[in-house]
Design an enzyme around this catalytic site. Sequence first.
Site, short mmCIF file in Angstrom:
data_model
loop_
_atom_site.label_atom_id
_atom_site.label_comp_id
_atom_site.label_asym_id
_atom_site.label_seq_id
_atom_site.Cartn_x
_atom_site.Cartn_y
_atom_site.Cartn_z
N GLU A 129 0.88 -1.17 0.00
CA GLU A 129 0.00 0.00 0.00
C GLU A 129 0.91 1.22 0.00
O GLU A 129 1.64 1.46 0.96
CB GLU A 129 -0.87 -0.06 1.26
CG GLU A 129 -2.06 0.86 1.25
CD GLU A 129 -2.84 0.74 2.56
OE1 GLU A 129 -2.99 -0.37 3.11
OE2 GLU A 129 -3.28 1.78 3.05
N ASP A 186 -4.99 11.11 9.28
CA ASP A 186 -3.78 10.46 9.74
C ASP A 186 -3.25 11.04 11.04
O ASP A 186 -3.37 12.24 11.30
CB ASP A 186 -2.70 10.54 8.66
CG ASP A 186 -2.96 9.56 7.54
OD1 ASP A 186 -2.99 8.34 7.83
OD2 ASP A 186 -3.17 9.98 6.40
N TYR A 210 -11.54 -2.70 3.60
CA TYR A 210 -10.57 -2.28 4.61
C TYR A 210 -11.35 -1.89 5.86
O TYR A 210 -12.06 -0.89 5.85
CB TYR A 210 -9.77 -1.09 4.07
CG TYR A 210 -8.61 -0.59 4.91
CD1 TYR A 210 -8.66 -0.57 6.29
CD2 TYR A 210 -7.46 -0.10 4.29
CE1 TYR A 210 -7.59 -0.11 7.05
CE2 TYR A 210 -6.39 0.37 5.04
CZ TYR A 210 -6.48 0.38 6.42
OH TYR A 210 -5.43 0.87 7.16
#
Lengths: 405, 264
Positions: B42, B53, B168
């Site tokens: 990834e 993030d 995911y």
Amino acid sequence: MSDTAPNSFKNQPDERGHFGDFGGRYVAETLMPLILDLEREYRAAQADPAFAAQFDDLLEHYVGRPSPLYFAERLTEALGGAQVWFKRDELNHTGAHKINNCIGQILLAMRMGKTRIIAETGAGQHGVATATVCARFGLPCVIYMGAEDVKRQSPNVFRMKLLGAEVVPVTSGGATLKDAMNEGLRDWVANVHDTFYIIGTAAGPHPYPEMVRNFQSVIGTEARAQMLKRAGRLPDLLVACIGGGSNALGLFHPFLDDADVKMLGVEAAGHGLDGDEHAASLLGGAPGVLHGNKTYLLQDEDGQITDGHSISAGLDYPGIGPEHAWLKESGRVEYTAVTDDEALEGFQLLCRTEGIIPALEPSHAIAAVADRAKQMGEDEIILMNLCGRGDKDIFTVAEKLGVEI
Amino acid sequence: MTRLSNAFSKPHAAFVAFITAGDGDTAANLDALVAGGADVIELGMPFTDPMADGPAIQAANLRSLGAGTTTADVMQIAADFRARHPDVPLILMGYANPMIRRGPEWFADAASKAGVDGVICVDIPPEEDQALGPALRAKGIAPIRLATPTTDAARLPQVLEGSGGFLYYVSVAGITGKQQAATAAIEEAVGKLKAATDLPVAVGFGVRTPEQAAAIAAHADGVVVGSALVDLCGEFGKDAPAKLQELTTAMVSAIKQAPKASGT
């Protein structure tokens, strides 16, 4: 400009939060269910007369609305053209239009059972307004503020702390407003169960742009009725400054379907649109996606976001509310930009002609008004939103003028 | 079979390794991940405003952009990887704005030519799929979607509609690199997801140790590790490849010892 004008400019956004090609809900999946929940709760609140009654009551008795509509006689004489009128939103409690939106959002937060409030702030005006309503309703409050802005705006940091807010300096990225907004979103995504994010301008994921616009529309709704009563007719031109664009939308929106009323939004040209040091997303940016919505952004050819610059910390956000992007493309509103130096002249002009110290944000609008008024007849009317007072900016202005205080 | 479906058909859960493109010697770092046994790569596309993030990947984004990484560089890194490793699936992960800057068709075409198998775009939920999804699907690139603890049963079908590659599962409501969810909660959530889709389910966010990876591998089809690897890139710079291979080997070894999840 589109070939055919829509039947109404007031029926945006669509059910998915799109203003034409702009707006939308570009958020991480973790936030998506919350955004949908917020929209449901907001629709329920809109349909509840008790919510509107509480909002109106607080605006009248806590904020001090309606704000006056004022004919600026000496400024009009000095400019020698159109009559200049001001909507006096700088007289609101906390000194700017920001409080209108914060009252609406905290009422919604409490209605949703949220027990913790977060917000981002640049110059500190939205942070102060958020801390104010949190103190008023006894909710804990965390304000994210770029570490650079914390240094530049220490009086507002102290105000927020006096009001009981926790001010968190953000050091990530460029440590300014957009980074504070990133940090606000990071907090929210981790605390979705109890936290309400009070966004300060008509941007972010749907329903924020629509919701903030609606809370701020009290400005234009009042002004329209006041103008009809005082002048017996509608103004010829509306003018407002634009950072994210909430004060401008608040003034413009109730007039959008009055075809004879022209509108001018004024962006911050900083050191000039020909260089990189400006904050004019519409005139100097390009469409893209940031902070939950598609809109005009300051960005490079790879889509990396660039920092805005303006003498006014309240205007240096690298994006703009999506409804402005749509109003620009539809041709309904004209947009222009004013430099730091021109804004500084507008600031001094208003101080000397009217005895009003404006914030640097609406000083941009004053500079544009000065330019347009001279080109218009004495029987024409300009209505400008004087959206903030300038006490917070006197240190910046003194420095620019080379004065020690 | 595609490269991605092959990676999820092995006798053990797939190890999905994330690093940020342009953060150090990316080619050497990627080779180290493959040498350590990573099943899926990834590759993060750097962005100025990575709002989903945590500090580790934020710092990696800044290091990469500070080194001057462009979108063209990212595509070149991907194309070079594909030439060296014809069989290892490579997915791009990032944010909407760099992906749609030149138009979704441009991006899908460039990614396709670089041999990219899938794309994860953090801030394009199913509601805004038209911004990128159709262009990816037209080029045979899997749009990989995220499911989270806040994605309820009513919403899940919408998340799955039009998605591909694998699902995911973001195990914590929060940002990357923070604390991990309890194994029991992950097991329950993965069970519900697998009942709703034939796509493999990989679990990420907060996985830092081989022990954690093994615990997840017992229930999921894949384990995603990002921040722990990115931290090594930041700490060791040019010397990162040996450290990356060491951690990857340990993760993969632990995953292989875990009983394989059923029902893929």
